[in-house]
Design a protein around this motif. Structure first.
Motif, PDB file in Angstrom:
ATOM      1  N   HIS A  65     -18.221 -14.057 -17.155  1.00  0.00           N
ATOM      2  CA  HIS A  65     -17.962 -14.945 -18.295  1.00  0.00           C
ATOM      3  C   HIS A  65     -17.111 -14.248 -19.354  1.00  0.00           C
ATOM      4  O   HIS A  65     -16.081 -14.761 -19.795  1.00  0.00           O
ATOM      5  N   ASP A  66     -17.551 -13.081 -19.791  1.00  0.00           N
ATOM      6  CA  ASP A  66     -16.893 -12.411 -20.909  1.00  0.00           C
ATOM      7  C   ASP A  66     -15.465 -11.981 -20.587  1.00  0.00           C
ATOM      8  O   ASP A  66     -14.572 -12.085 -21.432  1.00  0.00           O
ATOM      9  N   THR A  67     -15.226 -11.484 -19.368  1.00  0.00           N
ATOM     10  CA  THR A  67     -13.874 -11.041 -19.029  1.00  0.00           C
ATOM     11  C   THR A  67     -12.919 -12.227 -18.902  1.00  0.00           C
ATOM     12  O   THR A  67     -11.757 -12.140 -19.313  1.00  0.00           O
ATOM     13  N   HIS A  68     -13.405 -13.332 -18.370  1.00  0.00           N
ATOM     14  CA  HIS A  68     -12.547 -14.515 -18.271  1.00  0.00           C
ATOM     15  C   HIS A  68     -12.310 -15.143 -19.648  1.00  0.00           C
ATOM     16  O   HIS A  68     -11.203 -15.600 -19.937  1.00  0.00           O
ATOM     17  N   LEU A  69     -13.309 -15.135 -20.493  1.00  0.00           N
ATOM     18  CA  LEU A  69     -13.129 -15.656 -21.846  1.00  0.00           C
ATOM     19  C   LEU A  69     -12.144 -14.778 -22.615  1.00  0.00           C
ATOM     20  O   LEU A  69     -11.287 -15.291 -23.345  1.00  0.00           O
ATOM     21  N   ALA A  70     -12.223 -13.474 -22.451  1.00  0.00           N
ATOM     22  CA  ALA A  70     -11.276 -12.573 -23.119  1.00  0.00           C
ATOM     23  C   ALA A  70      -9.852 -12.853 -22.650  1.00  0.00           C
ATOM     24  O   ALA A  70      -8.912 -12.889 -23.457  1.00  0.00           O
ATOM     25  N   ARG A  71      -9.678 -13.090 -21.360  1.00  0.00           N
ATOM     26  CA  ARG A  71      -8.338 -13.403 -20.851  1.00  0.00           C
ATOM     27  C   ARG A  71      -7.877 -14.762 -21.375  1.00  0.00           C
ATOM     28  O   ARG A  71      -6.695 -14.933 -21.714  1.00  0.00           O
ATOM     29  N   ALA A  72      -8.771 -15.707 -21.450  1.00  0.00           N
ATOM     30  CA  ALA A  72      -8.418 -17.013 -22.002  1.00  0.00           C
ATOM     31  C   ALA A  72      -7.966 -16.862 -23.453  1.00  0.00           C
ATOM     32  O   ALA A  72      -6.979 -17.492 -23.866  1.00  0.00           O
ATOM     33  N   ARG A  73      -8.636 -16.029 -24.201  1.00  0.00           N
ATOM     34  CA  ARG A  73      -8.237 -15.802 -25.594  1.00  0.00           C
ATOM     35  C   ARG A  73      -6.894 -15.084 -25.665  1.00  0.00           C
ATOM     36  O   ARG A  73      -6.072 -15.378 -26.540  1.00  0.00           O
ATOM     37  N   TRP A  74      -6.651 -14.158 -24.749  1.00  0.00           N
ATOM     38  CA  TRP A  74      -5.347 -13.503 -24.676  1.00  0.00           C
ATOM     39  C   TRP A  74      -4.252 -14.538 -24.450  1.00  0.00           C
ATOM     40  O   TRP A  74      -3.171 -14.473 -25.055  1.00  0.00           O
ATOM     41  N   MET A  75      -4.543 -15.514 -23.607  1.00  0.00           N
ATOM     42  CA  MET A  75      -3.563 -16.571 -23.324  1.00  0.00           C
ATOM     43  C   MET A  75      -3.200 -17.324 -24.599  1.00  0.00           C
ATOM     44  O   MET A  75      -2.051 -17.706 -24.783  1.00  0.00           O
ATOM     45  N   THR A  76      -4.162 -17.537 -25.475  1.00  0.00           N
ATOM     46  CA  THR A  76      -3.885 -18.305 -26.702  1.00  0.00           C
ATOM     47  C   THR A  76      -3.080 -17.492 -27.707  1.00  0.00           C
ATOM     48  O   THR A  76      -2.440 -18.069 -28.588  1.00  0.00           O
ATOM     49  N   GLU A  77      -3.112 -16.172 -27.578  1.00  0.00           N
ATOM     50  CA  GLU A  77      -2.411 -15.319 -28.530  1.00  0.00           C
ATOM     51  C   GLU A  77      -1.079 -14.797 -28.000  1.00  0.00           C
ATOM     52  O   GLU A  77      -0.149 -14.568 -28.777  1.00  0.00           O
ATOM     53  N   HIS A  78      -0.987 -14.600 -26.683  1.00  0.00           N
ATOM     54  CA  HIS A  78       0.201 -13.965 -26.117  1.00  0.00           C
ATOM     55  C   HIS A  78       0.753 -14.699 -24.892  1.00  0.00           C
ATOM     56  O   HIS A  78       1.940 -14.975 -24.827  1.00  0.00           O
ATOM     57  N   GLY A  79      -0.093 -14.956 -23.943  1.00  0.00           N
ATOM     58  CA  GLY A  79       0.349 -15.483 -22.654  1.00  0.00           C
ATOM     59  C   GLY A  79       1.043 -16.828 -22.721  1.00  0.00           C
ATOM     60  O   GLY A  79       1.939 -17.110 -21.926  1.00  0.00           O
ATOM     61  N   TYR A  80       0.649 -17.655 -23.677  1.00  0.00           N
ATOM     62  CA  TYR A  80       1.237 -18.999 -23.771  1.00  0.00           C
ATOM     63  C   TYR A  80       2.739 -18.935 -23.960  1.00  0.00           C
ATOM     64  O   TYR A  80       3.466 -19.851 -23.571  1.00  0.00           O
TER      65      TYR A  80
END
Length: 88
Positions: A65-80
Protein backbone atom coordinates in the motif's frame (compact mmCIF):
# COMPACT_ATOMS: atom_id res chain seq x y z
CA UNK A 1 -11.98 -10.98 -1.04
CA UNK A 2 -11.75 -8.64 -4.02
CA UNK A 3 -9.13 -9.38 -6.62
CA UNK A 4 -7.00 -6.65 -8.14
CA UNK A 5 -7.78 -5.85 -11.74
CA UNK A 6 -4.10 -5.87 -12.74
CA UNK A 7 -1.19 -7.93 -11.43
CA UNK A 8 1.07 -5.82 -9.23
CA UNK A 9 4.56 -5.88 -7.77
CA UNK A 10 5.30 -5.62 -4.07
CA UNK A 11 6.54 -2.13 -4.87
CA UNK A 12 6.47 -0.11 -8.06
CA UNK A 13 9.75 0.36 -9.94
CA UNK A 14 11.78 3.35 -8.75
CA UNK A 15 12.54 5.71 -11.60
CA UNK A 16 12.78 9.44 -12.22
CA UNK A 17 10.65 8.93 -15.33
CA UNK A 18 7.37 7.19 -16.02
CA UNK A 19 7.62 3.46 -16.40
CA UNK A 20 5.45 0.98 -18.27
CA UNK A 21 4.31 -0.18 -14.82
CA UNK A 22 3.14 3.36 -13.97
CA UNK A 23 1.14 3.61 -17.17
CA UNK A 24 -0.41 0.17 -16.63
CA UNK A 25 -1.36 1.03 -13.04
CA UNK A 26 -2.60 4.59 -13.50
CA UNK A 27 -6.16 3.67 -12.45
CA UNK A 28 -4.80 1.97 -9.31
CA UNK A 29 -2.77 5.08 -8.45
CA UNK A 30 -5.85 7.27 -8.87
CA UNK A 31 -7.92 4.99 -6.65
CA UNK A 32 -5.17 5.03 -3.99
CA UNK A 33 -5.05 8.83 -4.08
CA UNK A 34 -8.84 8.98 -3.78
CA UNK A 35 -8.86 6.61 -0.82
CA UNK A 36 -6.13 8.60 0.94
CA UNK A 37 -7.94 11.89 0.27
CA UNK A 38 -11.17 10.42 1.63
CA UNK A 39 -9.42 9.23 4.79
CA UNK A 40 -9.98 5.52 4.10
CA UNK A 41 -8.13 3.12 6.34
CA UNK A 42 -5.12 1.66 4.53
CA UNK A 43 -6.29 -1.88 5.46
CA UNK A 44 -9.56 -1.39 3.63
CA UNK A 45 -7.81 0.14 0.61
CA UNK A 46 -5.23 -2.65 0.33
CA UNK A 47 -7.92 -5.30 0.60
CA UNK A 48 -10.13 -3.72 -2.06
CA UNK A 49 -7.46 -2.49 -4.46
CA UNK A 50 -4.84 -5.23 -4.16
CA UNK A 51 -6.86 -8.18 -2.92
CA UNK A 52 -4.52 -8.61 0.06
CA UNK A 53 -5.53 -9.66 3.55
CA UNK A 54 -3.93 -7.18 5.97
CA UNK A 55 -4.98 -9.28 8.97
CA UNK A 56 -2.99 -12.24 7.68
CA UNK A 57 0.12 -10.34 6.54
CA UNK A 58 0.04 -6.77 7.86
CA UNK A 59 3.69 -5.87 7.13
CA UNK A 60 3.57 -6.99 3.50
CA UNK A 61 0.14 -5.44 2.97
CA UNK A 62 1.25 -2.13 4.46
CA UNK A 63 4.42 -2.14 2.34
CA UNK A 64 2.48 -2.74 -0.88
CA UNK A 65 0.00 0.00 0.00
CA UNK A 66 2.55 2.58 1.13
CA UNK A 67 4.99 2.12 -1.76
CA UNK A 68 2.23 2.35 -4.36
CA UNK A 69 0.70 5.38 -2.66
CA UNK A 70 4.13 7.06 -2.60
CA UNK A 71 4.50 6.42 -6.33
CA UNK A 72 1.00 7.73 -6.95
CA UNK A 73 1.94 10.91 -5.09
CA UNK A 74 5.14 11.17 -7.13
CA UNK A 75 2.96 11.03 -10.24
CA UNK A 76 0.97 14.05 -9.04
CA UNK A 77 4.14 16.07 -8.45
CA UNK A 78 6.47 14.96 -11.24
CA UNK A 79 5.35 12.07 -13.42
CA UNK A 80 2.26 13.78 -14.83
CA UNK A 81 4.53 16.14 -16.79
CA UNK A 82 5.49 13.29 -19.08
CA UNK A 83 1.83 12.75 -19.94
CA UNK A 84 1.42 16.33 -21.19
CA UNK A 85 2.73 16.98 -24.71
CA UNK A 86 5.49 19.57 -24.91
CA UNK A 87 4.62 22.76 -26.77
CA UNK A 88 8.26 23.47 -27.72
Amino acid sequence: MDQPTQPFLDEPPVSQTLTAYDLEHMALYLRLLDSARDGADWREAVQILFGLDPARDPLHSRHVHDTHLARARWMTEHGYRELIPSTH
